[in-house]
Structure formats: C-alpha cells, structure tokens
Motif scaffolding. Structure first.
Motif, PDB file in Angstrom:
ATOM      1  N   LYS A  13       0.845  -1.190   0.000  1.00  0.00           N
ATOM      2  CA  LYS A  13       0.000   0.000   0.000  1.00  0.00           C
ATOM      3  C   LYS A  13       0.882   1.243   0.000  1.00  0.00           C
ATOM      4  CE  LYS A  13      -3.472   2.843   0.695  1.00  0.00           C
ATOM      5  NZ  LYS A  13      -4.219   3.264  -0.510  1.00  0.00           N
ATOM      6  N   PHE A  15       0.584   5.478  -0.401  1.00  0.00           N
ATOM      7  CA  PHE A  15      -0.280   6.652  -0.522  1.00  0.00           C
ATOM      8  C   PHE A  15       0.362   7.651  -1.469  1.00  0.00           C
ATOM      9  CE2 PHE A  15      -1.447   4.842   3.540  1.00  0.00           C
ATOM     10  CZ  PHE A  15      -2.827   4.934   3.527  1.00  0.00           C
ATOM     11  N   THR A  16      -0.425   8.135  -2.413  1.00  0.00           N
ATOM     12  CA  THR A  16       0.080   9.163  -3.327  1.00  0.00           C
ATOM     13  C   THR A  16      -0.623  10.470  -2.993  1.00  0.00           C
ATOM     14  OG1 THR A  16       0.368   7.485  -5.025  1.00  0.00           O
ATOM     15  CG2 THR A  16       0.416   9.787  -5.752  1.00  0.00           C
ATOM     16  N   LEU A  17       0.160  11.471  -2.603  1.00  0.00           N
ATOM     17  CA  LEU A  17      -0.429  12.744  -2.196  1.00  0.00           C
ATOM     18  C   LEU A  17      -0.409  13.713  -3.367  1.00  0.00           C
ATOM     19  CD1 LEU A  17       1.236  13.071   1.342  1.00  0.00           C
ATOM     20  CD2 LEU A  17      -0.790  11.771   0.660  1.00  0.00           C
ATOM     21  N   ARG A  56      -6.912  -1.071   8.707  1.00  0.00           N
ATOM     22  CA  ARG A  56      -7.952  -0.455   7.867  1.00  0.00           C
ATOM     23  C   ARG A  56      -8.082  -1.168   6.526  1.00  0.00           C
ATOM     24  NH1 ARG A  56      -9.563   5.089   8.431  1.00  0.00           N
ATOM     25  NH2 ARG A  56      -9.090   5.942  10.472  1.00  0.00           N
ATOM     26  N   GLY A  60     -11.333  -3.151   4.744  1.00  0.00           N
ATOM     27  CA  GLY A  60     -11.811  -2.684   3.440  1.00  0.00           C
ATOM     28  C   GLY A  60     -11.960  -1.183   3.381  1.00  0.00           C
ATOM     29  N   ASN A  61     -11.375  -0.488   4.345  1.00  0.00           N
ATOM     30  CA  ASN A  61     -11.475   0.964   4.397  1.00  0.00           C
ATOM     31  C   ASN A  61     -10.387   1.610   3.530  1.00  0.00           C
ATOM     32  OD1 ASN A  61     -10.583   3.461   6.779  1.00  0.00           O
ATOM     33  ND2 ASN A  61     -12.331   3.599   5.412  1.00  0.00           N
ATOM     34  N   TYR A  62      -9.174   1.073   3.583  1.00  0.00           N
ATOM     35  CA  TYR A  62      -8.099   1.512   2.703  1.00  0.00           C
ATOM     36  C   TYR A  62      -7.974   0.529   1.546  1.00  0.00           C
ATOM     37  CZ  TYR A  62      -6.239   5.002   5.997  1.00  0.00           C
ATOM     38  OH  TYR A  62      -6.065   6.080   6.803  1.00  0.00           O
ATOM     39  N   ARG A  63      -7.489   1.045   0.415  1.00  0.00           N
ATOM     40  CA  ARG A  63      -7.417   0.221  -0.789  1.00  0.00           C
ATOM     41  C   ARG A  63      -5.965  -0.047  -1.179  1.00  0.00           C
ATOM     42  NH1 ARG A  63     -11.554   3.906  -4.215  1.00  0.00           N
ATOM     43  NH2 ARG A  63     -10.682   5.526  -2.900  1.00  0.00           N
ATOM     44  N   PRO A  85     -18.600  -2.563  -3.468  1.00  0.00           N
ATOM     45  CA  PRO A  85     -19.146  -2.038  -2.219  1.00  0.00           C
ATOM     46  C   PRO A  85     -20.180  -2.948  -1.537  1.00  0.00           C
ATOM     47  CG  PRO A  85     -18.905  -0.237  -3.768  1.00  0.00           C
ATOM     48  CD  PRO A  85     -18.523  -1.495  -4.496  1.00  0.00           C
ATOM     49  N   VAL A  88     -18.353  -5.680   0.347  1.00  0.00           N
ATOM     50  CA  VAL A  88     -17.659  -5.184   1.538  1.00  0.00           C
ATOM     51  C   VAL A  88     -18.669  -4.928   2.652  1.00  0.00           C
ATOM     52  CG1 VAL A  88     -16.204  -3.363   2.508  1.00  0.00           C
ATOM     53  CG2 VAL A  88     -15.833  -4.116   0.139  1.00  0.00           C
ATOM     54  N   LEU A  89     -19.785  -4.297   2.294  1.00  0.00           N
ATOM     55  CA  LEU A  89     -20.785  -3.974   3.320  1.00  0.00           C
ATOM     56  C   LEU A  89     -21.391  -5.244   3.913  1.00  0.00           C
ATOM     57  CD1 LEU A  89     -22.547  -0.873   1.698  1.00  0.00           C
ATOM     58  CD2 LEU A  89     -20.955  -0.905   3.627  1.00  0.00           C
ATOM     59  N   ARG A  92     -18.920  -6.690   6.319  1.00  0.00           N
ATOM     60  CA  ARG A  92     -18.913  -5.910   7.562  1.00  0.00           C
ATOM     61  C   ARG A  92     -20.174  -6.161   8.397  1.00  0.00           C
ATOM     62  NH1 ARG A  92     -17.103   0.083   5.633  1.00  0.00           N
ATOM     63  NH2 ARG A  92     -15.009  -0.415   4.863  1.00  0.00           N
TER      64      ARG A  92
END
Lengths: 233, 258
Positions: A13, A15-17, A56, A60-63, A85, A88-89, A92
């Motif tokens: 993972k 992160f690209t800002l 996270r 399934g909150n972060y990809r 989605p 995932v739901l 959860r």
C-alpha cells in the motif's frame, strides 16, 4: 487446528499525495499475516510502521495496490481488496467488526440504539439486540440514565466505551481493535481486556493495535512485528 | 443478496452546446442501495440526476430500469406516458427547494394524497388516514393536515416533500441536495429521518450533494464528478478516508471534518 479467518498475502500500500506534488509514501510492502479463530494477533511496531493502514485495509477501508486479503465470510474466503461495495458492506454486516477509540455520532440516535444497531443489522430480534446492548453498557459502566440520550455531549471516555459496546454487541466472527483501551482508566481497561478475552475464547479471530504494554500482554496470543517500509533504493 | 441491479446507467452523454455536462457516465444501482453523487457546483451531478429521471433529453446512452413486474425498460427511449407512469408509481424525486416539489396551493394532506390518487386510490377516508400516518412519520403535527405548505418552515416543507414522495412506496428516490439551504440543526433532523426511512422502506436512493458530511451519513457508496466525468467511485468510507484521485483528495481536504 482452528479455522483460518483472515489471510493477508503480500500486501502493498502506497499513498500518493496529489496535493503535495504527487509524493508517494509507501506504507506496506509484502505484508503477510494469517489469523485463525480464537487467536488475538497484535500488530507491534513503531509509529509509522503501517499498523493502522494494515488494520484499515483488512476492514476494506483503505485500498491496497498489491496483494489480497481473504476474509472467511459465510465459510468461504472472500478477497476484500477490490471487492465491490455491496460485498464489503455484507462482510462488515455479518463477519467483520471494527472498534476504534472514536465514536462516530449519529444525530439524535440514543446510546442504546447505537450499541444495538450492529446486532439488528445482522438480523437479530429487536428485543434481544436491546438486551444485549444493555448488558454491555452496564458492564462498561455507562449509567442507565444515559442510555436513551444521544452520546454527542458525553465525555470522550464515555463515547469510547459506547463504541466498544457497539463493537462487541454483534459477536462478529472477526474483530479488529484499534487502540480500544486508549485513555480509559484502569478499571475500564480491565473490563475491556475481559471482553476481548471472552470473545477470543468463543472463537473470535482478533487483530489488535495496543500501545499499552500491560494490555497488550494481557490479550495477545501472538505478536506480528512490523517495521516502517524504507523508500526503495 | 438479490442478484439483479434495479437500475443500469450505460454511457450517458449530455452536452449543453460546447459545455460537457455528463461524459460517458455508467453505473448500477441495487435495491436498497444509497448512492451519493458528490462534486462541486457545475460538476454535472444535478444534470445527471435530471437526465436519469427523464427530465432532460440526453445525447446518447441508456437508463435501464427493472420495473416492479420485472421488465427492463430503457427510460431514454420509453414513451413520455410510460415514463410518467413509472415516475408517479415506482420513482420519487425530492427537489432541493421544497416549493418546486410541492403543490403550494394545496393542503399538506392533499400534497401527500396526490400520488396515491394518481395510482388509483380514491377513498377519501383512507387517503386522509394515510396522510396522517405519513405526517407523523416525518414529524409534522397531524393538526397541520389542512394547512397550506407555505405556512410551514423550510424544514417542515422538506419533510412534507419527502412524505409526498415516499407515500406510494417507490423503489427508487432521487434527491437533489435535500438538505441544501436548511439550518444545520434542521439538517441533522432531516438526515436522521431520511436515514431511518430509507432503511425501513428498503428504497434505493441516488442523492446529489456537495456536502461530504451528508454523503458520509447517508450513502453506501459514492461517485465523485468533475466537469461531467466520474473521476472516482467506491464505498463511501474508502473514498473519504483513502481518496485516490487528485480531485477527490482536494474535496476531502477542503472540509473541516467529515
């Protein structure tokens, strides 16, 4: 051997800002983990090692961009990375609980209903859900006179305990705990430790982040050491 | 899980002159699902909503709707009569400004009863009883049933509009900035009410909003639009907590706290 409930394989993972010139922050690289029913695996490592990112991602909150995370859902391993989605739901709602120290307050909904909601969502009868919610609130020492009030105005510690009650209410097969005991007093911390232990003995698979060494020692069955990912040479 | 989407939008395109309002928009909506469309003003989100509802002609694309009887109907190529019938029976549309969605010259009760009459209910006593039930459901005092909506506050008008739409148990409700222009305290009440009603009636919703807090509370999943294009789509908390596209990152970083 107990059933495997979570299998993390070669997770990556970054992160690209985009608002900071597209700087790339690699947080996880080739992370793997397996958690069986009845285990409590604690993620251990310094700040920035990617503990919360891993937790996270499992929720399934972060990809993540690489790897997969198989969640045993309805007896079948289901990859939550890239799942649509609705899937995932559903995972959860029925399999995966997530407890943080922060309660997301819903306007006007009373405390007891907030705690009972996950159990109702799993299809339990209203009465059973409310009874279970009341048990947990009592156990976590939230006075009964507060149960019908929305928790928006409660103290941080009270909101945190309400969130813990909510997380444990539905008896999910898998629980993810992100600092569940942070800022609780000793007495309440002990209660949370008991809750975690009870859940684990019932066969819940647990992944936790806990900074407090005593709590960590009390709940952990296995440690997963984590280290910050260096920028690739 | 039900294995069929209720609505499939396929490659919808709409331009106003040289201005692109929707470019190649495709998505599916499933029963009971709440889809939020976010983006700033001018991003094409309201145009998309109006195009889906057939209130606006489109340049190309399909809006395939699975009716209550199981037929797949393309609302773009359907006749006006067919579309009007579906809009009145199986769809609802909640406007940003309640006065656009209500009949201001008719009583609150008549506003709720109108759609029921349109689907053939004629018994006055039943209509009135249903209207009274719905006024209670949206927290308006039943004593106000004979009053005109213009004597209501903005929040009450919006709740009346919601009752008017939900009374026929539509399968899809489209909402255009339903909490826009309301005071924050009134917004919170409306949001809580919407959340509850949508859950209870298992209705699929497409809600257009520029308010990410509203999106977080109501929507299961989001589509982010910019200049007529969907730049990112996914589960609501994924988009808000781990935004990938530069524009989504900008939107998320521009609000104080969601």
């Amino acid at each position: 051997m107990s059933q495997e409930m979570i299998r993390v394989e070669n997770l990556g993972k970054t992160f690209t800002l985009h608002l900071r010139g597209g700087i790339a922050l690699p947080v996880l690289r080739d992370t793997s983990l397996s958690v069986a029913a009845g285990e409590c695996v604690t993620l251990h490592g310094p700040s920035g090692a990617g503990k919360s990112t891993l937790l996270r991602s499992i929720y399934g909150n972060y990809r993540p961009q690489q790897g997969r995370i198989l969640i045993t859902h309805d007896g079948h391993p289901t990859d939550i990375v890239g799942a649509i989605p609705r899937v995932v739901l559903d995972i959860r709602r029925r399999t995966l609980g997530y407890v943080t120290q922060f309660l997301r307050v819903i306007p006007r909904v009373g405390t007891l209903d907030i705690v009972a909601e996950p159990l109702l969502a799993r299809g339990a009868p209203a009465e059973h859900a409310r009874t279970r919610a009341a048990e947990l609130l009592s156990r976590l020492q939230i006075p009964e006179k507060m149960w019908n009030l929305p928790p928006a105005t409660f103290s941080g510690g009270e909101q945190q305990r309400i969130n813990i009650a909510r997380g444990f209410c539905a008896d999910y097969p898998i629980l993810l705990l992100d600092e569940p005991t942070a800022s609780l007093d000793d007495r309440n911390r002990k209660i949370v430790i008991e809750l975690v232990d009870d859940a684990r003995r019932r066969g819940t698979a647990i992944v936790a982040i806990v900074h407090d060494a005593d709590t960590r020692a009390a709940i952990t069955t296995r440690l997963l050491p984590m280290e910050a990912v260096g920028v690739a040479a | 899980m039900i294995e069929m989407p209720l609505l499939s939008v396929e490659s919808l395109n709409k331009t106003f002159g040289r201005q692109v309002a929707c470019r190649d928009v495709s998505f599916e909506l499933w029963p009971g699902e709440v889809l939020g469309i976010v983006g700033e003003s001018g991003s094409g989100k309201s145009t998309l909503l109006n195009a889906i509802a057939g209130r606006l002609s489109v340049d190309s694309g399909k809006v395939l709707y699975r009716t209550a009887t199981g037929q797949i109907t393309d609302l773009i190529s359907a006749s006006d009569a067919q579309r009007r019938h579906l809009m009145r029976t199986e769809w609802g549309f909640v406007q940003q400004h309640a006065r656009d969605g209500l009949r201001m010259g008719f009583s609150a009760g008549a506003n709720i009863g109108e759609r029921l009459m349109a689907i053939g209910q004629k018994h006055y006593g039943n209509l009135r009883d249903t209207a009274l039930d719905w006024m209670q459901a949206v927290e308006i005092s039943p004593e106000r049933i004979d009053d005109l909506p213009r004597t209501f506050s903005g929040g009450m008008q919006q709740r009346l509009q919601i009752a008017r739409n939900l009374v026929t148990h539509p399968r899809i409700v489209l909402m255009d900035e339903p909490t826009g222009g309301l005071d924050v305290s009134v917004q919170a009440r409306l949001l809580d009410l919407l959340r509850r009603l949508v859950q209870e009636h298992n209705v699929a919703v497409i809600v257009v909003t520029h308010d990410l807090g509203v999106a977080r509370l109501l929507a299961h999943r989001l589509m982010v639009m910019r200049r007529g294009e969907v730049v990112e789509a996914g589960l609501t908390d994924q988009l808000l907590d781990d935004p990938q596209h530069a524009y989504t990152q900008l939107l998320v970083s521009s609000v104080l706290s969601v």
